[in-house]
Design a protein around this motif. Structure first.
Motif, short mmCIF file in Angstrom:
data_model
loop_
_atom_site.label_atom_id
_atom_site.label_comp_id
_atom_site.label_asym_id
_atom_site.label_seq_id
_atom_site.Cartn_x
_atom_site.Cartn_y
_atom_site.Cartn_z
N VAL A 95 11.05 -12.13 33.05
CA VAL A 95 10.60 -13.29 33.80
C VAL A 95 11.24 -13.27 35.17
CG1 VAL A 95 10.58 -15.81 33.89
CG2 VAL A 95 10.31 -14.64 31.69
N GLU A 96 10.43 -13.47 36.20
CA GLU A 96 10.98 -13.50 37.55
C GLU A 96 12.04 -14.60 37.65
OE1 GLU A 96 9.51 -14.16 42.18
OE2 GLU A 96 8.04 -14.05 40.55
N GLY A 97 13.26 -14.22 38.03
CA GLY A 97 14.35 -15.19 38.10
C GLY A 97 15.10 -15.35 36.81
N GLY A 130 17.24 -19.93 28.24
CA GLY A 130 17.60 -18.58 27.83
C GLY A 130 16.42 -17.78 27.30
N SER A 131 15.37 -18.48 26.85
CA SER A 131 14.19 -17.77 26.35
C SER A 131 13.48 -17.00 27.45
CB SER A 131 13.22 -18.75 25.68
OG SER A 131 12.71 -19.67 26.62
N SER A 132 13.80 -17.32 28.72
CA SER A 132 13.24 -16.56 29.84
C SER A 132 14.22 -15.51 30.35
CB SER A 132 12.88 -17.52 30.99
OG SER A 132 11.77 -18.32 30.67
N GLY A 133 15.39 -15.43 29.75
CA GLY A 133 16.43 -14.52 30.23
C GLY A 133 16.20 -13.07 29.84
N ASP A 134 16.69 -12.17 30.66
CA ASP A 134 16.58 -10.74 30.38
C ASP A 134 17.28 -10.36 29.08
OD1 ASP A 134 15.39 -10.76 32.83
OD2 ASP A 134 16.94 -9.60 33.87
N ASP A 135 18.41 -11.01 28.79
CA ASP A 135 19.21 -10.63 27.62
C ASP A 135 18.48 -10.94 26.31
OD1 ASP A 135 21.75 -9.69 28.86
OD2 ASP A 135 21.71 -11.69 29.70
N THR A 136 17.76 -12.06 26.28
CA THR A 136 16.97 -12.38 25.09
C THR A 136 15.96 -11.28 24.81
OG1 THR A 136 17.20 -14.78 25.35
CG2 THR A 136 15.30 -14.01 24.11
N ARG A 137 15.29 -10.81 25.84
CA ARG A 137 14.29 -9.76 25.67
C ARG A 137 14.92 -8.44 25.26
NH1 ARG A 137 12.27 -13.73 27.94
NH2 ARG A 137 10.06 -14.03 28.41
#
Length: 474
Positions: free
Chosen positions: A382-384, A166-173
């Protein structure tokens, strides 16, 4: 088998021993043409742990043949069946030490997907050989181990990533940006909850004698943990609920849920922790606490100090079916989190509700979402997204030291320490001192020195003793 100290990456090995006489071995990309990957551009990856989550981690990193799986290791042959079929040419081992000793010249990076109690020694052994490491969450079993891996990542200058995708997820950002841009004002309280455990906890140590399956090396499976007789209740997945092997509900989901507020609020070491846990009633007004396994449910309060201009924060964790009170701003029929849990931020200007990985982030009352002008993420996507977490690490490994990953050990280590503070409180809960239970009070934490300052007995859970010749030395 002892590990050899010297370490040579595959590329350096080729350069030193074969390049001069066999220059044709490394085929330039332009010779192969567009869409082809030169053998020298592929990352050689070893897997320690082949089943369970590894059946996601290894294929994602392999990326349809864009990389190589060059070695496999598992203490349970049954868990490795699919991986060995998929990569039949990869040498297979049971002992990770033997694998690293024999295969390190043909390995650039290691993916570790094993029970929590083995994470630290396996990751450190790989880093000391100069191998990049992808390590499943939580980073480690205890706080001291997390600190060591954080320091090791800096010392050995390898690319690291913890498996909290999840740290690479759009929602975290997105949530991180909203919070830091002041949409909620000063956030002072965060509630985090999960539906875990979904495995046995709060039960007595299993009894009985069982034959060890021929496919299992039980001594290697126990590894750093104290010896105990084999019992089928522990494997393949129920080890999470036992304190010698796993880290309970917090370890399983804390690195997912807590990651979002930890980043958004720029949290560091906490200053105190306290908890309440459920017990089992074995008679009239008689409670039983089974300290060999984590409790069926718990509620944990973790206090963080002010950070510059940011105010102190209280984080409250709930598991085992316990949830915080529904906020008044949420209508009776509106969802409160998702099936696996939720996150509720409370600030001086409002509240924000989100699910796992910060998904479905919603200002409360929900009507605000139609009116608010919300900033776009100031952090690169992050891509993906979350599904690109392993691929991001692979690409960073190819770029080398300094390349960005979403959850490097320098970030994942302090996050894991915070998660494990809850377990320290849980395990301290029933320690007696005379007729009192000092562990049931607030425990004061000195993060820099990794020490509880007002109840020394709790410090036994900061760093555990390893069985046999396992060591954790930088």
């Amino acid at each position: 088998m002892p590990l050899k100290k010297k370490s040579t990456s595959r590329r350096r090995f080729i350069k030193n021993t074969a390049l001069a006489g066999s220059a044709f071995f490394i085929v330039p990309r332009y010779v192969l043409g567009r869409g082809y990957t030169a053998p020298s551009d592929k990352l050689n990856i070893a897997g320690i742990g082949c089943g369970g989550k590894a059946e996601v981690n290894l294929p994602y990193a392999f990326n349809n043949g864009a990389e190589n799986i060059t070695a496999l290791c598992d203490v349970d042959d049954r868990m490795a069946v699919n991986a060995r079929k998929k990569w039949p040419k990869a040498p297979y081992y049971r002992d990770y030490r033997e694998m690293l000793d024999k295969e390190h010249k043909h390995v650039d990076a290691v993916i570790i997907t094993t029970p929590d109690h083995m994470h630290a020694v396996q990751a450190l052994a790989a880093m000391q050989l100069g191998k990049h490491v992808y390590l499943e969450k939580p980073l480690t079993h205890d706080i001291y181990e997390a600190r060591i891996l954080t320091e090791a990542a800096k010392k050995y200058k390898v690319i690291t990533q913890m498996g909290n995708q999840g740290s690479s997820g759009d929602d975290t950002r997105k949530v991180e940006t909203w919070i830091q841009e002041g949409i909620l004002g000063d956030v002072h309280t965060v509630h985090v909850w999960t539906n875990r455990p979904v495995w046995p906890q709060g039960i007595p140590t299993p009894a009985g004698k069982f034959d060890i399956p021929k496919e299992v090396d039980w001594d290697l499976w126990l590894g750093t943990a104290p010896y105990r007789d084999f019992n089928p209740l522990y494997i393949p997945a129920n080890w999470r609920g036992w304190v010698e092997f796993g880290t309970g509900s917090l370890g399983d989901m804390g690195c997912h849920f807590i990651d979002v507020p930890f980043r958004a609020l720029k949290l560091g070491y906490p200053i105190s922790v306290e908890c309440s846990i459920t017990s089992v009633f074995s008679g009239f007004f008689k409670e039983e606490f089974y300290t060999d396994s984590y409790p069926p449910s718990s509620k944990i309060h973790i206090q963080f100090p002010g950070r510059g201009t940011l105010p102190p924060v209280e984080m409250v964790w709930y598991d085992g079916g316990i949830k915080p009170k529904r906020p008044e701003e949420l209508l009776p029929d509106e969802s409160f989190g998702d099936d696996s849990g939720g996150i509720l931020f409370e600030g001086t200007k409002g509240k924000l509700l989100a699910g796992l990985f910060g998904t479905h982030a919603t200002l409360l009352p929900t009507q605000k979402m139609k009116e608010a002008k919300l900033p776009t993420s100031k952090y690169p996507f992050v891509e993906g997204g979350a599904e690109g977490h392993q691929t991001q690490w692979v690409k960073a490994c190819k770029k080398g030291h300094g390349a960005y990953t979403s959850s490097p050990f320098e970030v994942a280590g302090p996050l894991t320490e915070t998660v494990l503070m809850g377990n320290l409180a849980i395990r301290s809960y029933n320690i007696r001192e005379g007729k009192q239970f000092p562990g049931r009070k607030k425990l004061l934490w000195d993060g820099a020195n990794m020490r509880i300052t007002n109840f020394d007995a709790a410090n036994a859970f900061v760093k555990r003793n390893y069985r046999g010749n396992y060591k954790l030395e930088l």
